[in-house]
Design an enzyme around this catalytic site. Structure first.
Site, PDB file in Angstrom:
ATOM      1  N   LYS A   1      -6.718  70.890 -22.854  1.00  0.00           N
ATOM      2  CA  LYS A   1      -7.113  69.505 -22.038  1.00  0.00           C
ATOM      3  C   LYS A   1      -5.537  68.954 -21.417  1.00  0.00           C
ATOM      4  CE  LYS A   1     -10.802  68.019 -25.114  1.00  0.00           C
ATOM      5  NZ  LYS A   1     -11.207  67.423 -26.218  1.00  0.00           N
TER       6      LYS A   1
ATOM      7  N   ASP B   1     -14.917  60.038 -23.082  1.00  0.00           N
ATOM      8  CA  ASP B   1     -16.217  60.775 -23.701  1.00  0.00           C
ATOM      9  C   ASP B   1     -17.453  60.209 -23.472  1.00  0.00           C
ATOM     10  OD1 ASP B   1     -15.218  62.979 -25.054  1.00  0.00           O
ATOM     11  OD2 ASP B   1     -14.254  61.952 -26.752  1.00  0.00           O
TER      12      ASP B   1
ATOM     13  N   GLN C   1     -10.286  63.124 -30.631  1.00  0.00           N
ATOM     14  CA  GLN C   1     -10.762  64.569 -30.542  1.00  0.00           C
ATOM     15  C   GLN C   1     -11.687  64.520 -31.904  1.00  0.00           C
ATOM     16  OE1 GLN C   1     -10.740  66.933 -28.468  1.00  0.00           O
ATOM     17  NE2 GLN C   1     -12.165  68.442 -29.889  1.00  0.00           N
TER      18      GLN C   1
END
Ligand code: GUN
Length: 297
Positions: free
Chosen positions: A54, A121, A98
């Site tokens: 990422k 997200d 995460q």
């Protein structure tokens, strides 16, 4: 029949190219550099790989990348304090924590502490509610990537029968919401669904997101259907090595389907591309600017 392969690697490269071009314009015309902060708690090896990837791709599209690596023993209070400071940082437009988090941390509490406008997200309860009621929201990256590929392949999805296998908050449920918004007739199938094969065989669009290697075979697929395989499962080979397979048995399904995404190289590369697209969208919204075309739901 042999299915058309929907190449997620190529598609993701195109999406990242569009993001990079828009970021360059934002910098030049508005003096804005979109910023993404990724928070990793602990040292889960798979998460380490994702986070590194990422960060690298964030920089490649011209954005600011910030990584916060915290020890597995980090307290909830310390993690919430970091999120609070990222919420208040005007140079950060996207925040990703995460998952999974170590067991002593409450994932719902942590995710819901992120400013929903920075929740790239799309996991915050406000974004879940906004998506479910058809309002502007941040949309989870994997379902967004699947939607982009489906729209590209079909044009309009209106009236198509879509079956989503799997009911997770991260993929199954938001995928179903997005397909419904595009006027599909949507069924969510899961481990307790009766006659699941027969249900799947009615699908013009079949999305597999169950996390069970090669569960869906060609016998489950309607001839000519589009099959989107979200699964990424590592299985052992007979020679002792390992290989990645999806939730779909590719060989048998591709003999029946009209189009299919492979594993690897299908949905996987689209997830990070959509994370970058979401970060760009968040930066545009934060500054009252037009959203990037073709990169949102
Ligand atoms: N862990 C595995 N996939 C994801 C994802 O899409 N977002 C976050 N935050 N964590 C993950």
């Amino acid at each position: 029949m042999s299915a058309t392969i929907i190449d997620g690697k190529v598609f993701a490269t195109t999406v990242r190219g569009k993001v990079a071009a828009h970021v360059a314009r934002l910098k030049e015309e508005n003096g804005i550099t979109p910023g993404l902060a990724v928070v990793l708690v602990g040292a889960d090896p798979a998460s380490e790989v994702y986070v590194r990837s990422k960060g690298k791709m964030t920089i490649e599209v011209g954005m600011k990348s910030v990584e916060h690596r915290l020890s597995a023993e980090t307290s909830e209070a310390d993690l919430l304090s970091l999120i609070d400071s990222l919420n208040r940082d005007a140079t950060i437009h996207g925040i990703l924590v995460q998952l999974p988090l170590p067991g002593h941390l409450n994932e719902d509490l942590v995710i819901n502490a992120i400013n929903p406008a920075k929740d790239v997200d799309g996991f915050h309860i406000s974004n879940v509610g906004l998506l479910g009621t058809g309002q502007k929201s941040m949309v989870p990256c994997t379902p967004l990537g699947c939607l982009m590929m489906l729209r590209d392949h079909h044009g309009s999805l209106a009236g198509l029968n879509a079956v989503v296998v799997g009911r997770s908050n991260i993929v199954g449920k938001p995928m179903a919401q997005l397909l419904l918004r595009d006027s599909c007739t949507v069924t969510i199938a899961h481990s307790r669904t009766k006659d699941i094969e027969e249900v799947c065989r009615r699908a013009d669009i079949l999305v597999a997101a169950v996390g069970r290697p090669e569960m869906i075979t060609g016998a489950w697929v309607k001839p000519g259907a589009t099959v989107i395989d979200v699964g990424i499962n590592r299985i052992e080979k007979t020679d002792g090595g390992t290989r990645l397979v999806g939730d779909v048995a590719f060989e048998s399904a591709s003999a029946v389907a009209g189009a299919i995404t492979p594993v690897p190289g299908g949905v996987g590369p689209m997830t990070i591309a959509c994370l970058l697209a979401n970060t760009l969208t968040a930066a545009c919204r934060a500054n009252g600017l037009a959203e990037p075309e073709g990169l949102t739901a």
